[in-house]
Scaffold this active site. Structure first.
Site, mmCIF file in Angstrom:
data_model
loop_
_atom_site.group_PDB
_atom_site.id
_atom_site.type_symbol
_atom_site.label_atom_id
_atom_site.label_comp_id
_atom_site.label_asym_id
_atom_site.label_seq_id
_atom_site.Cartn_x
_atom_site.Cartn_y
_atom_site.Cartn_z
ATOM 1 N N LYS A 13 0.819 -1.212 0.000
ATOM 2 C CA LYS A 13 0.000 0.000 0.000
ATOM 3 C C LYS A 13 0.854 1.264 0.000
ATOM 4 O O LYS A 13 0.601 2.197 -0.764
ATOM 5 C CB LYS A 13 -0.922 0.038 1.225
ATOM 6 N N ARG A 86 -9.582 -0.066 8.682
ATOM 7 C CA ARG A 86 -9.014 -1.396 8.879
ATOM 8 C C ARG A 86 -10.016 -2.330 9.539
ATOM 9 O O ARG A 86 -9.693 -3.476 9.797
ATOM 10 C CB ARG A 86 -7.781 -1.292 9.779
ATOM 11 N N ARG A 125 11.929 -6.483 5.100
ATOM 12 C CA ARG A 125 11.709 -5.041 4.903
ATOM 13 C C ARG A 125 12.554 -4.194 5.853
ATOM 14 O O ARG A 125 12.742 -4.526 7.014
ATOM 15 C CB ARG A 125 10.235 -4.706 5.128
ATOM 16 N N ARG A 159 11.403 -2.142 11.329
ATOM 17 C CA ARG A 159 10.286 -1.780 12.190
ATOM 18 C C ARG A 159 10.053 -2.899 13.194
ATOM 19 O O ARG A 159 10.136 -4.068 12.855
ATOM 20 C CB ARG A 159 9.018 -1.585 11.348
ATOM 21 N N ARG A 170 -0.043 -9.411 13.072
ATOM 22 C CA ARG A 170 -0.661 -8.545 12.058
ATOM 23 C C ARG A 170 -1.482 -9.353 11.055
ATOM 24 O O ARG A 170 -2.529 -8.916 10.609
ATOM 25 C CB ARG A 170 0.428 -7.747 11.330
HETATM 26 P P1 ADP Z 1 1.114 -2.451 7.352
HETATM 27 O O1 ADP Z 1 -0.032 -2.192 6.417
HETATM 28 O O2 ADP Z 1 2.347 -2.888 6.632
HETATM 29 O O3 ADP Z 1 0.755 -3.370 8.494
HETATM 30 P P2 ADP Z 1 0.923 0.308 8.368
HETATM 31 O O4 ADP Z 1 2.063 1.236 8.328
HETATM 32 O O5 ADP Z 1 -0.263 0.599 7.508
HETATM 33 O O6 ADP Z 1 1.560 -1.117 8.061
HETATM 34 O O7 ADP Z 1 0.381 0.176 9.873
HETATM 35 C C1 ADP Z 1 1.245 -0.103 10.932
HETATM 36 C C2 ADP Z 1 0.505 -0.202 12.266
HETATM 37 O O8 ADP Z 1 -0.149 1.054 12.571
HETATM 38 C C3 ADP Z 1 -0.629 -1.224 12.350
HETATM 39 O O9 ADP Z 1 -0.174 -2.532 12.603
HETATM 40 C C4 ADP Z 1 -1.438 -0.654 13.532
HETATM 41 O O10 ADP Z 1 -0.797 -0.903 14.770
HETATM 42 C C5 ADP Z 1 -1.372 0.837 13.288
HETATM 43 N N1 ADP Z 1 -2.489 1.281 12.438
HETATM 44 C C6 ADP Z 1 -2.401 1.780 11.175
HETATM 45 N N2 ADP Z 1 -3.629 2.073 10.685
HETATM 46 C C7 ADP Z 1 -4.514 1.751 11.670
HETATM 47 C C8 ADP Z 1 -5.929 1.785 11.771
HETATM 48 N N3 ADP Z 1 -6.694 2.228 10.758
HETATM 49 N N4 ADP Z 1 -6.506 1.383 12.922
HETATM 50 C C9 ADP Z 1 -5.757 0.950 13.952
HETATM 51 N N5 ADP Z 1 -4.417 0.863 13.913
HETATM 52 C C10 ADP Z 1 -3.797 1.250 12.790
#
Ligand code: ADP
Ligand code: ZN
Length: 213
Positions: A13, A86, A125, A159, A170
């Site tokens: 994404k 999400r 990554r 990370r 996740r």
């Molecule tokens: P990825 O899609 O690779 O898991 P992101 O950078 O989109 O990584 O998100 C990293 C973390 O940020 C998630 O695992 C969560 O802890 C938090 N996060 C991101 N977006 C949301 C959301 N919409 N609701 C709750 N937590 C979120």
């Protein structure tokens, strides 16, 4: 055109958002990036979010929705939402936020990638702490091996949530909470399924095709 990008962790994404920003001049709003910036700046929001991010769990909706509401406050057309919604409660909240601002979502792009490829991408990554650009130890190291191609920074780290245990969490969170969004957007005729495997540029071309842009 207003879109959201969703899919399992590691689907690409963030990478595809950067390409869309560069080539289509769209605005990018990533909840993951917003949380990581808050953590880096040690704001109250960052302190609250850190434990969740490190463990690979969702930050509670009460916190996340408030943050997004603020980020979307002065939103204009041509945006990409990355990482939000999400879960179904967040999707409902998004509908309300957009309604209030008389904005409309055009397409919900779902990036599909096999579990094997996801795990291989996430475990290798690396991320630039300064600008957030992402690399991969095998498939995409920084050009000179040391400096971030984008900002020249040297702090390229793994990370906490790309560690094996957090990756597993996740994936589970994705299955339970995020995957049901496919059906939600499919019912509304907004879902665009895109094959997210292979190179960044292949995926980008598939997105262009799916969006007709
Ligand atoms: P990825 O899609 O690779 O898991 P992101 O950078 O989109 O990584 O998100 C990293 C973390 O940020 C998630 O695992 C969560 O802890 C938090 N996060 C991101 N977006 C949301 C959301 N919409 N609701 C709750 N937590 C979120
Ligand atoms: Zn950088």
């Amino acid at each position: 055109m207003n879109i959201l990008l969703f899919g399992p962790p590691g689907a690409g994404k963030g990478t595809q958002s950067s390409l869309l920003v560069e080539r289509k001049k769209m605005r990018h709003i990533s909840t993951g990036d917003l949380f990581r910036a808050a953590i880096k700046n040690q704001t109250p929001l960052g302190k609250e979010a850190k434990g969740y991010l490190d463990a690979g769990r969702l930050v509670p909706d009460s916190v996340t929705i408030g943050m997004v509401q603020e980020a979307l406050n002065e939103l204009r057309d041509d945006f990409i939402l990355d990482g939000f919604p999400r879960n179904l409660a967040q999707a409902d909240a998004l509908d309300m936020i957009l309604d209030e601002q008389k904005l409309k979502l055009d397409n919900a792009v779902f990036l599909e990638v096999s579990t094997d490829e996801l795990v291989e991408r996430l475990s290798g990554r690396r991320t630039c702490r300064t600008c957030g650009a992402s690399y991969h130890v095998k498939n995409k190291p920084p050009k000179d091996g040391v400096h971030c191609d984008t900002c020249g920074g040297t702090d390229i780290y793994q990370r906490a949530d790309d560690a094996p245990e957090a990756i597993r969490t996740r994936m589970q969170v994705y299955e339970a909470s995020t995957r049901p969004l496919k059906e939600y957007y499919e019912k509304r005729g907004e879902l665009r399924l895109v094959d997210g495997s292979g190179s960044e540029h292949d995926v980008y071309r598939r997105i262009e095709k799916a969006l007709g842009c």
